[in-house]
Structures are given as structure tokens and as C-alpha cells.
Enzyme design. Structure first.
Site, PDB file in Angstrom:
ATOM      1  CE  LYS A 110      -4.218  -1.981   1.829  1.00  0.00           C
ATOM      2  NZ  LYS A 110      -5.079  -2.212   2.982  1.00  0.00           N
ATOM      3  CE  LYS A 189      -5.708  -7.691  -4.461  1.00  0.00           C
ATOM      4  NZ  LYS A 189      -6.902  -7.976  -3.760  1.00  0.00           N
ATOM      5  CE  LYS A 192     -13.410  -2.604  -2.465  1.00  0.00           C
ATOM      6  NZ  LYS A 192     -12.820  -3.094  -1.219  1.00  0.00           N
TER       7      LYS A 192
HETATM    8  P1  ADP Z   1      -9.548  -4.561  -2.710  1.00  0.00           P
HETATM    9  O1  ADP Z   1      -8.190  -5.188  -2.962  1.00  0.00           O
HETATM   10  O2  ADP Z   1     -10.296  -4.407  -3.969  1.00  0.00           O
HETATM   11  O3  ADP Z   1      -9.455  -3.270  -1.917  1.00  0.00           O
HETATM   12  P2  ADP Z   1     -10.513  -5.690  -0.270  1.00  0.00           P
HETATM   13  O4  ADP Z   1      -9.156  -5.553   0.329  1.00  0.00           O
HETATM   14  O5  ADP Z   1     -11.585  -4.792   0.244  1.00  0.00           O
HETATM   15  O6  ADP Z   1     -10.381  -5.549  -1.848  1.00  0.00           O
HETATM   16  O7  ADP Z   1     -10.975  -7.186  -0.154  1.00  0.00           O
HETATM   17  C1  ADP Z   1     -12.224  -7.664   0.275  1.00  0.00           C
HETATM   18  C2  ADP Z   1     -12.239  -9.166   0.118  1.00  0.00           C
HETATM   19  O8  ADP Z   1     -12.201  -9.516  -1.262  1.00  0.00           O
HETATM   20  C3  ADP Z   1     -11.034  -9.834   0.771  1.00  0.00           C
HETATM   21  O9  ADP Z   1     -11.416 -11.070   1.317  1.00  0.00           O
HETATM   22  C4  ADP Z   1     -10.100 -10.024  -0.381  1.00  0.00           C
HETATM   23  O10 ADP Z   1      -9.201 -11.079  -0.171  1.00  0.00           O
HETATM   24  C5  ADP Z   1     -11.074 -10.344  -1.509  1.00  0.00           C
HETATM   25  N1  ADP Z   1     -10.499  -9.961  -2.793  1.00  0.00           N
HETATM   26  C6  ADP Z   1     -10.173  -8.717  -3.206  1.00  0.00           C
HETATM   27  N2  ADP Z   1      -9.658  -8.733  -4.441  1.00  0.00           N
HETATM   28  C7  ADP Z   1      -9.644 -10.032  -4.827  1.00  0.00           C
HETATM   29  C8  ADP Z   1      -9.226 -10.711  -6.005  1.00  0.00           C
HETATM   30  N3  ADP Z   1      -8.736 -10.051  -7.056  1.00  0.00           N
HETATM   31  N4  ADP Z   1      -9.353 -12.051  -6.053  1.00  0.00           N
HETATM   32  C9  ADP Z   1      -9.871 -12.735  -5.007  1.00  0.00           C
HETATM   33  N5  ADP Z   1     -10.286 -12.160  -3.864  1.00  0.00           N
HETATM   34  C10 ADP Z   1     -10.181 -10.826  -3.761  1.00  0.00           C
END
Ligand code: ADP
Ligand code: TRP
Length: 321
Positions: A110, A189, A192
Site C-alpha cells: 500500500k 490482481k 479497488k
Molecule cells: P480490494 O483489494 O479491492 O481493496 P478488499 O481488500 O476490500 O479488496 O478485499 C475484500 C475481500 O475480497 C477480501 O477477502 C479479499 O481477499 C477479496 N479480494 C479482493 N480482491 C480479490 C481478487 N482479485 N481475487 C480474489 N479475492 C479478492
């Protein structure tokens, strides 16, 4: 068995969130004592805009409900409505080794992406551990990126139990290997924070724009391609019906796969896949009071469990006189 997971309201929810966490939570509603929540305190580590955080929190809750989370069959709330968790986070932080947090990839990633290196961001995994331990969760469904945070939560639980006596359930992650990391439109990956998502809910025009920009290689149509190495195929396979997927797989392997055509097909499949949820979401968006009400009731339920654990913890550590 208690299953618990949370999601940050830091941007529009996307198909990575759906497959990584939300779907597995919804599927577990009847098989467990399910605890689901929107982690607005965690989102504060990257969102410093009151309107964005407030609106995002309500929207994330609305989306989760629209996708099928039934508040009658689970406990569903907003993290900051249960302030006991922040007290537990402090207590846990006093026995969390610095080295454990210094090793966390998510913190380093981050910062590399431009998020300010605050104490909150560094201590993020401790608050997450408090989230999980205060509800005595057995299992935590998450995407692969959260695996290390689960290990931190386990280490903290074990250390606390060894220091003060058996207090916390040591939680286990639930990570579906096939869905552990959903790729984004650029092949990294989906996240957001990388601006590479396919949102769960957007206009059809916006959806088409996103899908059409999925990065593919320049192999000519008639040449064979490895489907597993193709970003488009890896997204397409999550949604396509089995018979059509087998046909498209054949086109990749034998030649003849036209990326443009597959993309257009994917737009239609996605639009249908989330149709019902989209309709439920429209109804909920028209009645935000109903969503707030659901969350407030959920917070009352969650708080009673959190208070029970915190009372025990205060007693164990000596915050009693
Ligand atoms: P982001 O990376 O979009 O900010 P979050 O950190 O809010 O997402 O993640 C919320 C949930 O979704 C977590 O359990 C995270 O592991 C899962 N998640 C986020 N992105 C992915 C992805 N590309 N593939 C699988 N799971 C994901
Ligand atoms: N860190 C998680 C994420 O970014 C969100 C989260 C906070 C969480 N607290 C949690 C997930 C407790 C599971 C359990 O996705």
C-alpha cells in the site's frame, strides 16, 4: 461453527470481492453462525473524505444485501458501531511483536501505491485480529491477499492464550484455491486500489467499456493460444456456462478464438449474471432507511457478543480493580 468476514467500503465492489469473499459468505448463511460486516475503521487508513466513506459504507452494505445476504440469517453490521473492537485492538497491540507487523506485505504494497504510511496502516492487522477474535470466529473466508493477515491474527490469539490463559478461538482462513486471486483487466490482481476492476454494479455502457479493455495478447486469431495464460479467458471462465466454456476452450487450443467476440459475449453474460442482484439493489437504494435499520439491528446483536469477549479479556489482563 462461526464464520466471519469483513469488507472495506473503500470503492466500488468488484468481481474479485465477489468470488474471493462475498459469495462464500452468502453460501454459508445456512451452514453456520455467520457474521458479516463493513470495515469502515479499516477504510479510514486510505479514505479521508467524509462523504466518500459514509456513502461507501452504505453502498457496500447495500451491495452485500443485494447479492443475497439475508440479515435474518446472519449478523450484519458496520465495524465502527461496535467500538469494543478498538479497545481490544489496543490490548492486543501491547503483545504484538513489531517484527510481525513489519513483515506484512500488504503494508509495504500500500505504501508503494502511495497510501500514507500512518500508524493506523501499520497497525491494520491488529485491528483485523481484534475483529476476528472478539467474535470468537472459527473460520474466515478471504481472498489470498488476506492470508498473511489471518496468520497474524492466529499468532496474536496464540500469544494471548499462552500469556493470559485460554481466551480466544484460534481462527482458520478459508481460501478457495480456484478463486484465490481473480485477475483484473490488466492481468494484475483485481483491486479497488489498482483501478483495474470489473465492478459488480455499473451501467451496461460502463461494463462494456471495462470488459473491452481487458488486456489480451497479439496472437493472430487462427493460431492456438494457452487459455490458462489468457487474462480474458480467466475472467470468462468464472461466468460462462460449462458447455460454452468447453467450446471456447477448444477455440483457444485449436485456433479461432476471437478476443473481441468473447469480450462482447462476456458483457452479456455478466449483465445477466447480476441481473437479479441489480434489481434488488435498485429497490434498496430507493430505501436507504431500511438498510440503516438492518445495520443498526445487526450492531446490537454484534455488540452483545463483543462485550461478552471484552469483559473476559479485561478480567484476564487485569483491567479490573
Ligand atoms: P480490494 O483489494 O479491492 O481493496 P478488499 O481488500 O476490500 O479488496 O478485499 C475484500 C475481500 O475480497 C477480501 O477477502 C479479499 O481477499 C477479496 N479480494 C479482493 N480482491 C480479490 C481478487 N482479485 N481475487 C480474489 N479475492 C479478492
Ligand atoms: N483486511 C480485510 C480486507 O482488506 C478486511 C477485514 C477487516 C477483514 N477485518 C476483517 C476480513 C476481519 C476478514 C475478517 O479485505
Amino acid at each position: 461453527m462461526r464464520i466471519l468476514s469483513g469488507i472495506q467500503p473503500s470503492g466500488k465492489l468488484h468481481i474479485g470481492n465477489y468470488f474471493g469473499m462475498m459469495r462464500s459468505m452468502i453460501d454459508n448463511m445456512d451452514k453456520s453462525d455467520l457474521f458479516a460486516f463493513i470495515v469502515d475503521l479499516h477504510a479510514l487508513t486510505s479514505v479521508h473524505d467524509r462523504q466518500r466513506l459514509a456513502t461507501g459504507t452504505l453502498e457496500a452494505a447495500t451491495d452485500f444485501l443485494a447479492l443475497g445476504l439475508d440479515p435474518e440469517r446472519c449478523t450484519f453490521w458496520v465495524q465502527s458501531d461496535v467500538p469494543e473492537v478498538t479497545e481490544l485492538a489496543w490490548i492486543l497491540s501491547t503483545l504484538t511483536p513489531m517484527g510481525l507487523l513489519e513483515r506484512c506485505h500488504s503494508y509495504k504494497d500500500k505504501i508503494a501505491k502511495g497510501v500514507a504510511a500512518s500508524h493506523g496502516l501499520f497497525a491494520y492487522p491488529v485491528l483485523m485480529a481484534a475483529d476476528i477474535l472478539i467474535f470468537q470466529a472459527d473460520k474466515v473466508p478471504v481472498g489470498k491477499d488476506q492470508k498473511q493477515h489471518l496468520e497474524v491474527a492466529r499468532d496474536i490469539a496464540i500469544k494471548f492464550n499462552n500469556t493470559f490463559g485460554e481466551t480466544f478461538v484460534v481462527p482458520e482462513p478459508v481460501i478457495d484455491d480456484n478463486l484465490a486471486t481473480i485477475p483484473g483487466i490488466d492481468g494484475q490482481k483485481m483491486s479497488k486500489s489498482y483501478d483495474n476492476t470489473i465492478p459488480l454494479f455499473s451501467s451496461q455502457k460502463e461494463l462494456k467499456k471495462k470488459v473491452m479493455t481487458i488486456v489480451t495478447d497479439a496472437t493472430p486469431v487462427e493460431e492456438p493460444k494457452d487459455p490458462d495464460k489468457c487474462n480474458l479467458y480467466n475472467i470468462y471462465k468464472l461466468f460462462a456456462p460449462a458447455d460454452r466454456l468447453a467450446e471456447v476452450h477448444g477455440l483457444y487450443v485449436n485456433g479461432g478464438a476471437m478476443y473481441g467476440k468473447i469480450k462482447l459475449e462476456l458483457v452479456d453474460i455478466l449483465w445477466e449474471f447480476f441481473r437479479e442482484a441489480r434489481e434488488r439493489r435498485e429497490a434498496l437504494l430507493a430505501d436507504p432507511g431500511q438498510v440503516r435499520d438492518i445495520l443498526h439491528k445487526g450492531a446490537v446483536k454484534a455488540r452483545s457478543k463483543a462485550t461478552e469477549t471484552l469483559d473476559l479479556v479485561r478480567d484476564r489482563v487485569g483491567l479490573t480493580y
